[in-house]
Design an enzyme around this catalytic site. Sequence first.
Site, PDB file in Angstrom:
ATOM      1  N   ASN A   1      84.365  46.343  -7.693  1.00  0.00           N
ATOM      2  CA  ASN A   1      83.724  45.523  -6.662  1.00  0.00           C
ATOM      3  C   ASN A   1      82.394  46.197  -6.352  1.00  0.00           C
ATOM      4  O   ASN A   1      82.356  47.208  -5.675  1.00  0.00           O
ATOM      5  CB  ASN A   1      84.619  45.459  -5.418  1.00  0.00           C
ATOM      6  CG  ASN A   1      83.931  44.788  -4.250  1.00  0.00           C
ATOM      7  OD1 ASN A   1      82.917  44.098  -4.434  1.00  0.00           O
ATOM      8  ND2 ASN A   1      84.464  44.964  -3.051  1.00  0.00           N
TER       9      ASN A   1
ATOM     10  N   LYS B   1      79.930  45.214  -4.601  1.00  0.00           N
ATOM     11  CA  LYS B   1      79.348  44.940  -3.275  1.00  0.00           C
ATOM     12  C   LYS B   1      77.867  44.584  -3.445  1.00  0.00           C
ATOM     13  O   LYS B   1      77.520  43.936  -4.424  1.00  0.00           O
ATOM     14  CB  LYS B   1      79.585  46.138  -2.350  1.00  0.00           C
ATOM     15  CG  LYS B   1      81.061  46.546  -2.353  1.00  0.00           C
ATOM     16  CD  LYS B   1      81.455  47.476  -1.256  1.00  0.00           C
ATOM     17  CE  LYS B   1      82.953  47.773  -1.369  1.00  0.00           C
ATOM     18  NZ  LYS B   1      83.480  48.516  -0.244  1.00  0.00           N
TER      19      LYS B   1
ATOM     20  N   HIS C   1      87.640  39.698   1.524  1.00  0.00           N
ATOM     21  CA  HIS C   1      87.448  41.154   1.636  1.00  0.00           C
ATOM     22  C   HIS C   1      87.223  41.522   3.105  1.00  0.00           C
ATOM     23  O   HIS C   1      86.615  40.750   3.855  1.00  0.00           O
ATOM     24  CB  HIS C   1      86.242  41.572   0.787  1.00  0.00           C
ATOM     25  CG  HIS C   1      86.118  43.060   0.648  1.00  0.00           C
ATOM     26  ND1 HIS C   1      85.593  43.838   1.649  1.00  0.00           N
ATOM     27  CD2 HIS C   1      86.477  43.904  -0.351  1.00  0.00           C
ATOM     28  CE1 HIS C   1      85.624  45.116   1.255  1.00  0.00           C
ATOM     29  NE2 HIS C   1      86.155  45.180   0.045  1.00  0.00           N
TER      30      HIS C   1
ATOM     31  N   GLU D   1      85.191  43.426   4.495  1.00  0.00           N
ATOM     32  CA  GLU D   1      83.780  43.421   4.925  1.00  0.00           C
ATOM     33  C   GLU D   1      83.313  42.007   5.245  1.00  0.00           C
ATOM     34  O   GLU D   1      82.481  41.802   6.136  1.00  0.00           O
ATOM     35  CB  GLU D   1      82.905  44.073   3.836  1.00  0.00           C
ATOM     36  CG  GLU D   1      83.121  45.586   3.799  1.00  0.00           C
ATOM     37  CD  GLU D   1      82.853  46.247   2.463  1.00  0.00           C
ATOM     38  OE1 GLU D   1      82.257  45.615   1.577  1.00  0.00           O
ATOM     39  OE2 GLU D   1      83.259  47.415   2.303  1.00  0.00           O
TER      40      GLU D   1
ATOM     41  N   GLU E   1      94.147  46.415   0.706  1.00  0.00           N
ATOM     42  CA  GLU E   1      93.084  47.369   1.001  1.00  0.00           C
ATOM     43  C   GLU E   1      93.137  47.756   2.479  1.00  0.00           C
ATOM     44  O   GLU E   1      92.584  47.038   3.327  1.00  0.00           O
ATOM     45  CB  GLU E   1      91.714  46.755   0.701  1.00  0.00           C
ATOM     46  CG  GLU E   1      91.516  46.400  -0.755  1.00  0.00           C
ATOM     47  CD  GLU E   1      90.045  46.424  -1.148  1.00  0.00           C
ATOM     48  OE1 GLU E   1      89.713  47.085  -2.128  1.00  0.00           O
ATOM     49  OE2 GLU E   1      89.224  45.804  -0.447  1.00  0.00           O
TER      50      GLU E   1
ATOM     51  N   GLY F   1      85.740  52.983   1.388  1.00  0.00           N
ATOM     52  CA  GLY F   1      84.457  53.674   1.474  1.00  0.00           C
ATOM     53  C   GLY F   1      84.488  54.928   2.338  1.00  0.00           C
ATOM     54  O   GLY F   1      83.450  55.487   2.671  1.00  0.00           O
TER      55      GLY F   1
ATOM     56  N   SER G   1      88.970  53.735  -1.780  1.00  0.00           N
ATOM     57  CA  SER G   1      88.663  55.094  -2.263  1.00  0.00           C
ATOM     58  C   SER G   1      89.438  55.478  -3.528  1.00  0.00           C
ATOM     59  O   SER G   1      89.828  56.635  -3.689  1.00  0.00           O
ATOM     60  CB  SER G   1      88.883  56.119  -1.145  1.00  0.00           C
ATOM     61  OG  SER G   1      88.003  55.850  -0.062  1.00  0.00           O
TER      62      SER G   1
HETATM   63  P1  PGA Z   1      85.875  51.801  -2.144  1.00  0.00           P
HETATM   64  O1  PGA Z   1      85.868  50.224  -1.850  1.00  0.00           O
HETATM   65  O2  PGA Z   1      86.553  51.999  -3.481  1.00  0.00           O
HETATM   66  O3  PGA Z   1      84.423  52.195  -2.178  1.00  0.00           O
HETATM   67  O4  PGA Z   1      86.642  52.445  -1.047  1.00  0.00           O
HETATM   68  C1  PGA Z   1      86.972  49.415  -2.195  1.00  0.00           C
HETATM   69  C2  PGA Z   1      86.689  47.987  -1.831  1.00  0.00           C
HETATM   70  O5  PGA Z   1      86.050  47.733  -0.796  1.00  0.00           O
HETATM   71  O6  PGA Z   1      87.097  47.065  -2.553  1.00  0.00           O
END
Ligand code: PGA
Length: 250
Positions: A9, A11, A96, A98, A168, A174, A214
């Site tokens: 992903n 982003k 997601h 976010e 998630e 993140g 992560s």
């Molecule tokens: P990350 O993000 O691996 O940077 O923690 C995962 C995601 O948001 O899908």
Amino acid sequence: MRIKLIAGNWKMYKTTAQAVAFARGFKALCAAGGTKNEIAVCAPFTQLAALKAEFGGSAVRLGAQNMHFEEEGAYTGEISAEMLAEIGVDYCVIGHSERRLYFAETDETVNKKLHTAFKHGITPIFCVGEALEQRDAGEEFHVVRKQVAAGLAGIGAKNAASIVIAYEPVWAIGTGRTATSGQAEEMCAFIRGEVGKLFGGEAAGKARIQYGGSVKPENAAEILGMPNIDGALVGGASLLPDKFLAICGG
Ligand code: PGA
């Protein structure tokens, strides 16, 4: 037998030139030694056509990160499922955290998007997960049950069998703080149970449930080794070809 899906992903990272450079580097690394897992890259809209050209003919699948639920209309700035399907997008990340946090997505809009994605032959990577306060309050199963039930409402057993659900936990995205493999497995197994209650055991046995938050080369093998974890949704660590391939099991 569920084939694991490792999806990057990206982003809001990379220009198209940078995406093409990634694709060329990644393909070269893959040629040196493949992986038994399915691999997808979920990229920003502007990169999708170029990535389709680069990955076409390879085993790497293409994903978007969002779409509108309406077929078309006066929705300035939005992208429809048909537009994505035209490019040849296989997957779309939907719901997601976010997007729920910064773009006011709700269980209801997420549900509408899932319906529209299936209608256009795009497999959703449907994201669920609790916030830190919710886990600390012992509410994680309650929260995830509600997200799963509302998001999947009315999709039917056939679609449920082909869906990808990404668990998630918001506190692991993140932050560098990964859920333990035990916590991830426990929730992925719980989600599979919920899918079973809604759509029956056959659909639950086929649906793929990923962990995200992560994931990195150092922890991927342990997480992916859990029986109910059918892949990973990888943010930061998917931006570099060698790091991402190390997670993919190359
Ligand atoms: P990350 O993000 O691996 O940077 O923690 C995962 C995601 O948001 O899908």
